[in-house]
Design a protein around this motif. Structure first.
Motif, PDB file in Angstrom:
ATOM      1  N   GLU A   1       8.851  12.306 -27.671  1.00  0.00           N
ATOM      2  CA  GLU A   1       9.705  12.727 -26.552  1.00  0.00           C
ATOM      3  C   GLU A   1       8.953  13.554 -25.516  1.00  0.00           C
ATOM      4  OE1 GLU A   1      11.177  15.462 -30.003  1.00  0.00           O
ATOM      5  OE2 GLU A   1      10.578  13.389 -29.799  1.00  0.00           O
ATOM      6  N   ASP A   2       7.795  14.137 -25.894  1.00  0.00           N
ATOM      7  CA  ASP A   2       6.986  14.861 -24.913  1.00  0.00           C
ATOM      8  C   ASP A   2       6.469  13.912 -23.839  1.00  0.00           C
ATOM      9  OD1 ASP A   2       7.238  17.103 -26.575  1.00  0.00           O
ATOM     10  OD2 ASP A   2       5.326  16.712 -27.574  1.00  0.00           O
ATOM     11  N   LEU A   3       6.061  12.727 -24.257  1.00  0.00           N
ATOM     12  CA  LEU A   3       5.429  11.770 -23.346  1.00  0.00           C
ATOM     13  C   LEU A   3       6.428  10.890 -22.617  1.00  0.00           C
ATOM     14  CD1 LEU A   3       2.535  10.743 -25.754  1.00  0.00           C
ATOM     15  CD2 LEU A   3       2.440  12.392 -23.883  1.00  0.00           C
ATOM     16  N   THR A   4       7.655  10.806 -23.151  1.00  0.00           N
ATOM     17  CA  THR A   4       8.687   9.984 -22.507  1.00  0.00           C
ATOM     18  C   THR A   4       9.701  10.841 -21.767  1.00  0.00           C
ATOM     19  OG1 THR A   4      10.075  10.029 -24.489  1.00  0.00           O
ATOM     20  CG2 THR A   4       8.492   8.212 -24.308  1.00  0.00           C
ATOM     21  N   PHE A   5       9.581  12.160 -21.892  1.00  0.00           N
ATOM     22  CA  PHE A   5      10.521  13.120 -21.293  1.00  0.00           C
ATOM     23  C   PHE A   5      11.933  12.945 -21.835  1.00  0.00           C
ATOM     24  CE2 PHE A   5       7.598  11.746 -17.751  1.00  0.00           C
ATOM     25  CZ  PHE A   5       6.659  12.721 -17.982  1.00  0.00           C
ATOM     26  N   ALA A   6      12.076  12.391 -23.046  1.00  0.00           N
ATOM     27  CA  ALA A   6      13.393  12.122 -23.618  1.00  0.00           C
ATOM     28  C   ALA A   6      14.219  13.387 -23.801  1.00  0.00           C
ATOM     29  CB  ALA A   6      13.250  11.383 -24.947  1.00  0.00           C
ATOM     30  N   PHE A   7      13.555  14.538 -23.908  1.00  0.00           N
ATOM     31  CA  PHE A   7      14.295  15.785 -24.121  1.00  0.00           C
ATOM     32  C   PHE A   7      15.218  16.113 -22.954  1.00  0.00           C
ATOM     33  CE2 PHE A   7      10.042  16.724 -22.496  1.00  0.00           C
ATOM     34  CZ  PHE A   7      10.316  17.469 -21.366  1.00  0.00           C
ATOM     35  N   ILE A   8      14.979  15.572 -21.772  1.00  0.00           N
ATOM     36  CA  ILE A   8      15.860  15.894 -20.642  1.00  0.00           C
ATOM     37  C   ILE A   8      17.233  15.241 -20.785  1.00  0.00           C
ATOM     38  CG2 ILE A   8      13.901  16.228 -19.072  1.00  0.00           C
ATOM     39  CD1 ILE A   8      14.687  13.625 -17.698  1.00  0.00           C
ATOM     40  N   TYR A   9      17.379  14.312 -21.727  1.00  0.00           N
ATOM     41  CA  TYR A   9      18.668  13.668 -21.968  1.00  0.00           C
ATOM     42  C   TYR A   9      19.453  14.344 -23.089  1.00  0.00           C
ATOM     43  CZ  TYR A   9      16.480   9.868 -19.353  1.00  0.00           C
ATOM     44  OH  TYR A   9      15.843   9.121 -18.403  1.00  0.00           O
TER      45      TYR A   9
END
Length: 198
Positions: A85-93
């Motif tokens: 999720e660091d590289l896909t920015f998934a945490f913003i969801y």
């Protein structure tokens, strides 16, 4: 990020930790964004292939699935201190909990959001550029703790066509380690512009 788009990036990853040998590697990422999901494939050192899927949007809590390599070779993504999720920015969801007072980060006004991990394992605070909405910094907190245990800084944000954004560099750090991911090639496009090759 909430539109049909795809991106790919290639670069290097470097990790230093107290009392351990430095690690260096190469990284390839392919991401497909949709309003309610994202799919990604991460390839580390041309050997370890990680699959990542996150579903989000509407009234359904975010859920994530990670497919690990069948025979993971050292060094692994975890050895570098990196989560997909660091590289896909998934945490913003992740599910929104609250908005904190605005802060300045690198001389830019930011809105600060607190988001909850899909498994309720903790929270992340994300500094979004107030002008562009792009994430610039994140700090992770374990459940019940007031001090962050890891942090991420996104550097060199570049605006591509159609108001799509990506970064040139990510810096992660914990109590006794640091990791830098530097992309030498990154592009992001709307799905209708050109579909990625299989």
């Amino acid at each position: 990020f909430r539109q049909d788009a795809w991106g790919e990036a290639t670069g290097t990853v470097q990790h230093v930790a107290d009392g351990k040998d430095d690690l260096r590697g190469t990284l390839r990422i392919r991401i497909t964004f949709a309003p309610d999901a994202l799919h990604a494939q991460l390839v580390l050192n041309d050997t370890n292939v990680y699959g990542f899927e996150q579903k989000h949007g509407g009234d359904i809590p975010a859920s994530t699935t990670i497919d690990m390599p069948e025979h993971e070779v050292t060094p692994t993504l975890k050895d570098f201190g990196v989560a997909p999720e660091d590289l896909t920015f998934a945490f913003i969801y992740w599910d929104f909990r609250r908005e904190l007072p605005r802060e300045s980060f690198r001389r830019r006004e930011c809105r600060v959001m607190e988001l909850v991990h899909p498994d309720d394992a903790g929270t992340v605070r994300v500094w979004f550029s107030a002008a562009h909405g792009f994430p610039m910094k994140a700090e992770w907190y374990r459940k019940g703790q007031k001090e962050s245990w890891r942090a991420l800084e996104l550097k060199g944000a570049k605006k591509h066509d159609d108001d799509l954004w990506f970064v040139k560099e990510l810096r992660l750090e914990g109590a006794d380690w640091k990791t830098r991911v530097r992309f030498d090639h990154a592009e992001i496009n709307r799905v209708e512009d050109r579909a990625p090759e299989p």
